[in-house]
Write a protein that holds these residues in place. Structure first.
Motif, PDB file in Angstrom:
ATOM      1  N   LEU A 122     -11.793  31.500  63.764  1.00 12.61           N
ATOM      2  CA  LEU A 122     -11.616  31.947  62.377  1.00 12.61           C
ATOM      3  C   LEU A 122     -10.143  32.014  62.006  1.00 12.61           C
ATOM      4  CD1 LEU A 122     -14.314  34.723  61.907  1.00 12.61           C
ATOM      5  CD2 LEU A 122     -14.146  32.527  60.727  1.00 12.61           C
ATOM      6  N   ALA A 123      -9.316  32.485  62.923  1.00 14.67           N
ATOM      7  CA  ALA A 123      -7.873  32.552  62.661  1.00 14.67           C
ATOM      8  C   ALA A 123      -7.296  31.150  62.457  1.00 14.67           C
ATOM      9  CB  ALA A 123      -7.166  33.270  63.812  1.00 14.67           C
ATOM     10  N   GLU A 124      -7.745  30.193  63.260  1.00 17.52           N
ATOM     11  CA  GLU A 124      -7.272  28.813  63.115  1.00 17.52           C
ATOM     12  C   GLU A 124      -7.761  28.203  61.800  1.00 17.52           C
ATOM     13  OE1 GLU A 124      -8.537  26.881  66.714  1.00 17.52           O
ATOM     14  OE2 GLU A 124      -7.152  28.058  67.940  1.00 17.52           O
ATOM     15  N   LEU A 125      -9.018  28.483  61.422  1.00 18.10           N
ATOM     16  CA  LEU A 125      -9.542  27.988  60.149  1.00 18.10           C
ATOM     17  C   LEU A 125      -8.741  28.552  58.987  1.00 18.10           C
ATOM     18  CD1 LEU A 125     -11.669  26.534  58.396  1.00 18.10           C
ATOM     19  CD2 LEU A 125     -13.023  28.647  58.519  1.00 18.10           C
ATOM     20  N   ARG A 126      -8.474  29.845  59.034  1.00 15.44           N
ATOM     21  CA  ARG A 126      -7.693  30.478  57.963  1.00 15.44           C
ATOM     22  C   ARG A 126      -6.318  29.813  57.837  1.00 15.44           C
ATOM     23  NH1 ARG A 126      -7.890  36.282  56.598  1.00 15.44           N
ATOM     24  NH2 ARG A 126      -6.677  36.307  54.724  1.00 15.44           N
ATOM     25  N   LYS A 127      -5.651  29.608  58.980  1.00 13.73           N
ATOM     26  CA  LYS A 127      -4.326  28.987  58.956  1.00 13.73           C
ATOM     27  C   LYS A 127      -4.396  27.582  58.383  1.00 13.73           C
ATOM     28  CE  LYS A 127      -0.276  27.992  61.803  1.00 13.73           C
ATOM     29  NZ  LYS A 127       0.459  27.732  60.609  1.00 13.73           N
ATOM     30  N   ARG A 128      -5.415  26.817  58.780  1.00 12.40           N
ATOM     31  CA  ARG A 128      -5.546  25.443  58.275  1.00 12.40           C
ATOM     32  C   ARG A 128      -5.789  25.434  56.765  1.00 12.40           C
ATOM     33  NH1 ARG A 128      -9.869  20.825  59.851  1.00 12.40           N
ATOM     34  NH2 ARG A 128      -8.828  19.167  58.726  1.00 12.40           N
ATOM     35  N   VAL A 129      -6.682  26.317  56.283  1.00  8.09           N
ATOM     36  CA  VAL A 129      -6.957  26.388  54.848  1.00  8.09           C
ATOM     37  C   VAL A 129      -5.689  26.768  54.095  1.00  8.09           C
ATOM     38  CG1 VAL A 129      -8.167  27.737  53.081  1.00  8.09           C
ATOM     39  CG2 VAL A 129      -9.429  26.847  55.038  1.00  8.09           C
ATOM     40  N   GLU A 130      -4.969  27.778  54.586  1.00  4.76           N
ATOM     41  CA  GLU A 130      -3.763  28.222  53.895  1.00  4.76           C
ATOM     42  C   GLU A 130      -2.652  27.167  53.933  1.00  4.76           C
ATOM     43  OE1 GLU A 130      -2.981  31.999  55.751  1.00  4.76           O
ATOM     44  OE2 GLU A 130      -4.415  33.039  54.458  1.00  4.76           O
ATOM     45  N   ASP A 131      -2.579  26.393  55.016  1.00  5.78           N
ATOM     46  CA  ASP A 131      -1.533  25.381  55.137  1.00  5.78           C
ATOM     47  C   ASP A 131      -1.830  24.114  54.327  1.00  5.78           C
ATOM     48  OD1 ASP A 131      -0.162  27.056  56.828  1.00  5.78           O
ATOM     49  OD2 ASP A 131      -0.688  25.980  58.670  1.00  5.78           O
ATOM     50  N   THR A 132      -3.106  23.784  54.131  1.00  6.83           N
ATOM     51  CA  THR A 132      -3.447  22.506  53.509  1.00  6.83           C
ATOM     52  C   THR A 132      -4.020  22.628  52.103  1.00  6.83           C
ATOM     53  OG1 THR A 132      -5.668  22.520  54.480  1.00  6.83           O
ATOM     54  CG2 THR A 132      -3.898  21.448  55.756  1.00  6.83           C
ATOM     55  N   SER A 133      -4.132  23.852  51.582  1.00  8.24           N
ATOM     56  CA  SER A 133      -4.720  24.056  50.258  1.00  8.24           C
ATOM     57  C   SER A 133      -3.809  24.894  49.388  1.00  8.24           C
ATOM     58  CB  SER A 133      -6.063  24.777  50.386  1.00  8.24           C
ATOM     59  OG  SER A 133      -6.926  24.098  51.255  1.00  8.24           O
ATOM     60  N   ASP A 134      -4.028  24.794  48.094  1.00  9.32           N
ATOM     61  CA  ASP A 134      -3.282  25.612  47.133  1.00  9.32           C
ATOM     62  C   ASP A 134      -4.097  26.853  46.791  1.00  9.32           C
ATOM     63  OD1 ASP A 134      -1.216  23.733  46.952  1.00  9.32           O
ATOM     64  OD2 ASP A 134      -2.263  22.635  45.353  1.00  9.32           O
ATOM     65  N   TYR A 135      -3.476  27.998  46.859  1.00  6.05           N
ATOM     66  CA  TYR A 135      -4.136  29.238  46.467  1.00  6.05           C
ATOM     67  C   TYR A 135      -4.026  29.377  44.956  1.00  6.05           C
ATOM     68  CZ  TYR A 135      -5.192  34.197  45.989  1.00  6.05           C
ATOM     69  OH  TYR A 135      -5.737  35.393  45.615  1.00  6.05           O
ATOM     70  N   VAL A 136      -5.173  29.452  44.277  1.00  5.53           N
ATOM     71  CA  VAL A 136      -5.182  29.574  42.824  1.00  5.53           C
ATOM     72  C   VAL A 136      -5.693  30.935  42.367  1.00  5.53           C
ATOM     73  CG1 VAL A 136      -5.330  27.098  42.396  1.00  5.53           C
ATOM     74  CG2 VAL A 136      -7.433  28.427  42.676  1.00  5.53           C
ATOM     75  N   ARG A 153      -7.478  18.149  44.183  1.00 10.85           N
ATOM     76  CA  ARG A 153      -6.675  18.648  45.306  1.00 10.85           C
ATOM     77  C   ARG A 153      -7.465  19.755  45.992  1.00 10.85           C
ATOM     78  NH1 ARG A 153      -4.956  21.811  40.970  1.00 10.85           N
ATOM     79  NH2 ARG A 153      -4.097  23.848  41.481  1.00 10.85           N
ATOM     80  N   ALA A 154      -7.080  20.105  47.190  1.00 13.52           N
ATOM     81  CA  ALA A 154      -7.745  21.182  47.911  1.00 13.52           C
ATOM     82  C   ALA A 154      -7.227  22.517  47.388  1.00 13.52           C
ATOM     83  CB  ALA A 154      -7.483  21.058  49.406  1.00 13.52           C
ATOM     84  N   ILE A 155      -8.153  23.378  46.965  1.00  9.33           N
ATOM     85  CA  ILE A 155      -7.775  24.701  46.454  1.00  9.33           C
ATOM     86  C   ILE A 155      -8.660  25.756  47.090  1.00  9.33           C
ATOM     87  CG2 ILE A 155      -6.944  23.845  44.228  1.00  9.33           C
ATOM     88  CD1 ILE A 155      -9.603  24.901  42.994  1.00  9.33           C
ATOM     89  N   TYR A 156      -8.176  26.977  47.073  1.00  9.14           N
ATOM     90  CA  TYR A 156      -9.007  28.119  47.448  1.00  9.14           C
ATOM     91  C   TYR A 156      -8.555  29.297  46.608  1.00  9.14           C
ATOM     92  CZ  TYR A 156      -5.248  30.070  50.408  1.00  9.14           C
ATOM     93  OH  TYR A 156      -4.083  30.604  50.875  1.00  9.14           O
ATOM     94  N   GLY A 157      -9.457  30.247  46.450  1.00 11.79           N
ATOM     95  CA  GLY A 157      -9.150  31.403  45.623  1.00 11.79           C
ATOM     96  C   GLY A 157     -10.309  32.378  45.610  1.00 11.79           C
ATOM     97  N   PRO A 201      -9.087  35.841  51.165  1.00  8.83           N
ATOM     98  CA  PRO A 201      -7.742  35.248  51.106  1.00  8.83           C
ATOM     99  C   PRO A 201      -6.683  36.327  50.932  1.00  8.83           C
ATOM    100  CG  PRO A 201      -8.943  34.831  49.070  1.00  8.83           C
ATOM    101  CD  PRO A 201      -9.898  35.500  50.006  1.00  8.83           C
ATOM    102  N   ASN A 202      -5.516  36.060  51.479  1.00 10.27           N
ATOM    103  CA  ASN A 202      -4.372  36.941  51.230  1.00 10.27           C
ATOM    104  C   ASN A 202      -3.930  36.691  49.812  1.00 10.27           C
ATOM    105  OD1 ASN A 202      -4.278  37.926  53.851  1.00 10.27           O
ATOM    106  ND2 ASN A 202      -2.949  36.268  54.542  1.00 10.27           N
ATOM    107  N   ARG A 203      -3.868  37.737  49.018  1.00  9.10           N
ATOM    108  CA  ARG A 203      -3.427  37.554  47.647  1.00  9.10           C
ATOM    109  C   ARG A 203      -1.938  37.283  47.651  1.00  9.10           C
ATOM    110  NH1 ARG A 203      -6.826  41.774  43.949  1.00  9.10           N
ATOM    111  NH2 ARG A 203      -8.785  40.713  44.259  1.00  9.10           N
ATOM    112  N   LYS A 204      -1.576  36.190  47.038  1.00 13.04           N
ATOM    113  CA  LYS A 204      -0.168  35.819  46.970  1.00 13.04           C
ATOM    114  C   LYS A 204       0.328  36.125  45.573  1.00 13.04           C
ATOM    115  CE  LYS A 204      -0.761  32.212  50.395  1.00 13.04           C
ATOM    116  NZ  LYS A 204      -0.698  30.793  50.661  1.00 13.04           N
ATOM    117  N   SER A 205       1.478  36.721  45.481  1.00  9.81           N
ATOM    118  CA  SER A 205       2.061  37.000  44.166  1.00  9.81           C
ATOM    119  C   SER A 205       3.425  36.348  44.079  1.00  9.81           C
ATOM    120  CB  SER A 205       2.171  38.515  43.924  1.00  9.81           C
ATOM    121  OG  SER A 205       2.956  39.086  44.934  1.00  9.81           O
ATOM    122  N   ASN A 206       3.907  36.215  42.858  1.00  9.35           N
ATOM    123  CA  ASN A 206       5.191  35.532  42.637  1.00  9.35           C
ATOM    124  C   ASN A 206       6.315  36.274  43.246  1.00  9.35           C
ATOM    125  OD1 ASN A 206       3.612  33.773  41.326  1.00  9.35           O
ATOM    126  ND2 ASN A 206       4.331  34.284  39.271  1.00  9.35           N
TER     127      ASN A 206
END
Length: 151
Positions: free
Chosen positions: A85-99, A118-122, A146-151
């Protein structure tokens, strides 16, 4: 301020905060410390566990050994499933845009051709995600928040 674990003569245990140790003694002597459960004024200090903070320059947590396996922090994967699961999370976060909360509208725009694919997650509410699936938009739930990312 100091917090004491207290116990009344009827065996009820409770916590209370005092301005100082002297303030506790003064209030108790005046009969102003009473049980939070039954109101008994025969209250004594109970055995407490001290709260000790680690030093600011404390060393990192050592790697677990078989003897300390149960003491592993929750942030460290404990088994193969958690590692996967940790590896999946890292791959999703590295290869997708968080929207973020715009996931539904972004996924719909891409499906309709109004935005480049494009690959997105949110994040999406359950009813919104169902509507996407019913409309044929290819989406899948992630097995983590997902980790919420802010500006």
């Amino acid at each position: 301020m100091i917090q004491y674990a207290l116990k009344c003569s009827h065996g009820h245990c409770f916590d209370s905060w005092f301005q100082s140790a002297a303030a506790y003694d003064k209030l108790r002597a005046a009969g102003m410390v009473s049980c939070a459960i039954c109101g008994d004024v025969q209250v004594e200090k109970a055995i407490m566990t001290p709260r000790v903070r680690p030093a600011r320059n404390a060393a990192e947590t050592p790697k677990p050994t078989p003897e300390t396996q149960d003491a592993v922090p929750l942030s460290v994967p404990r088994n193969a499933a958690e590692q996967a699961l940790a590896e999946l999370r890292k791959r999703v976060e590295d290869t997708s845009d968080y929207v973020g909360r715009e996931f539904v509208s972004e996924a719909r725009k891409m499906h309709l051709g109004d935005a480049p694919a494009r690959a997105i997650y949110g994040e999406a509410k359950l009813d919104e995600a169902r509507a996407l699936v019913e409309d044929g938009v290819p989406v899948a739930p992630l097995p983590f928040m997902p980790n919420r990312k802010s500006n």
